[in-house]
Design an enzyme around this catalytic site. Structure first.
Site, short mmCIF file in Angstrom:
data_model
loop_
_atom_site.label_atom_id
_atom_site.label_comp_id
_atom_site.label_asym_id
_atom_site.label_seq_id
_atom_site.Cartn_x
_atom_site.Cartn_y
_atom_site.Cartn_z
N THR A 22 0.81 -1.22 0.00
CA THR A 22 0.00 0.00 0.00
C THR A 22 0.84 1.27 0.00
O THR A 22 0.34 2.34 0.33
CB THR A 22 -0.94 0.03 1.22
N TRP A 23 2.11 1.16 -0.37
CA TRP A 23 2.95 2.36 -0.42
C TRP A 23 2.34 3.37 -1.39
O TRP A 23 1.94 3.03 -2.50
CB TRP A 23 4.35 1.95 -0.88
N ASP A 51 -0.07 -5.11 3.58
CA ASP A 51 1.13 -4.49 4.15
C ASP A 51 1.04 -2.97 4.09
O ASP A 51 0.72 -2.40 3.05
CB ASP A 51 2.38 -4.95 3.37
N TYR A 56 4.10 5.46 5.47
CA TYR A 56 3.41 5.66 4.20
C TYR A 56 2.37 6.77 4.36
O TYR A 56 1.32 6.59 5.00
CB TYR A 56 2.71 4.37 3.74
#
Length: 280
Positions: A22-23, A51, A56
């Site tokens: 999910t960056w 993740d 982030y």
């Protein structure tokens, strides 16, 4: 739901070999609906490992994940990470509480030290064990630790309780295969491979494009299938698009032949000696 290959953590729990990264997700309001839909579709398709990290978007990604998992928390295996500068005994506990609030949950399934910082590993392990004992986290692990770091970690109390080392690993980033990956495999510690298609740069690699055309496999699927063919490797590609997520899941169903794996080995050479740990 597709059949999903699993990887066994040292604790004995099985997790999907293909998860969702999910960056950079949660940053743009215009993409939020697509991002939420993609994460929820991932649960439907068996990509239940999600993740994220406090880094982030400075918590925006965790908030997105928390919203996406509302009403479906028990279907997901949440991985998040603590900043190195927050990884003191008190700082880790405080960071975990903030992550729990953003994720709208009472526990984190796997909590990682994001990379090595100035805080001694022994102190961070104390904090992680305390959080585990309190039920705030179920498991803990590390990210971006090289072989020297892992050998040091193995000697501190709680160090041998880590459930993964999350590392940059893909066809063009094979340095860990020389010494770190074998060391982890000897101890049953899986690698969680981030940037498995090199932030889409692999899609423009001429050799991979030629391989993909000849075998009628999309380049991204070939790159992911190569990773998923490795023992003890979990891949966490990031996408905000449901259609691309379906393509990623299809890669988990794709079994490359021995000849195809050998061809990729020839295209993307394994290391011929020690390589400094790479990070993005």
């Amino acid at each position: 739901m597709f059949f999903m290959k699993t990887v066994l953590l040292p604790c004995g729990e099985a997790v999907p070999a293909l998860g969702m990264g999910t960056w950079n997700m949660g940053d743009a309001p215009a993409r939020r609906a697509d991002e939420l839909a993609t994460l929820r579709l991932g649960l439907d398709l068996g990509c239940t490992l999600v993740d994220t990290a406090e880094m982030y978007g400075e918590g925006l990604s965790e908030e997105l994940v928390g919203e996406a998992l509302q009403g479906r928390r028990n279907e997901a295996f949440i991985v998040t990470k603590v900043y190195p500068h927050n990884a003191s005994k008190a700082g880790t506990v405080a960071a975990c509480e903030r992550s729990l609030r953003r994720l709208r949950t009472d526990r984190i399934d796997l909590y990682l030290l994001h990379w090595r910082g100035a805080v001694p590993l022994a102190e961070t392990m104390q904090a992680l064990m305390a959080l585990q004992k309190a039920g705030k986290i179920r498991h803990y692990g590390v990210s971006n630790l090289d072989l020297a770091d892992m050998r040091e970690l193995w000697k501190v109390p709680g160090g041998q309780g880590v459930q993964t080392n999350q590392l940059l690993y893909n066809l063009t980033r094979r340095g860990i295969e020389w010494d770190l990956l074998p060391w982890l495999r000897e101890r049953g510690v899986p690698v969680m491979a981030y940037s498995p298609i090199e932030q889409a740069r692999l899609l423009h690699h001429n050799g991979l494009a030629h391989f993909a055309r000849r075998h009628d496999i999309p380049p991204a699927q070939a790159a992911l299938a190569w990773l998923l063919a490795q023992d003890g490797v979990i891949a966490i590609p990031k996408t905000s698009h449901p259609d691309r997520l379906r393509e990623n899941v299809a890669a988990a169903q794709l079994q490359l032949s021995g000849e195809q794996l050998a061809e990729l080995d020839a295209l993307f050479k394994p290391p011929a000696g020690p390589v400094p740990l790479e990070m993005i």
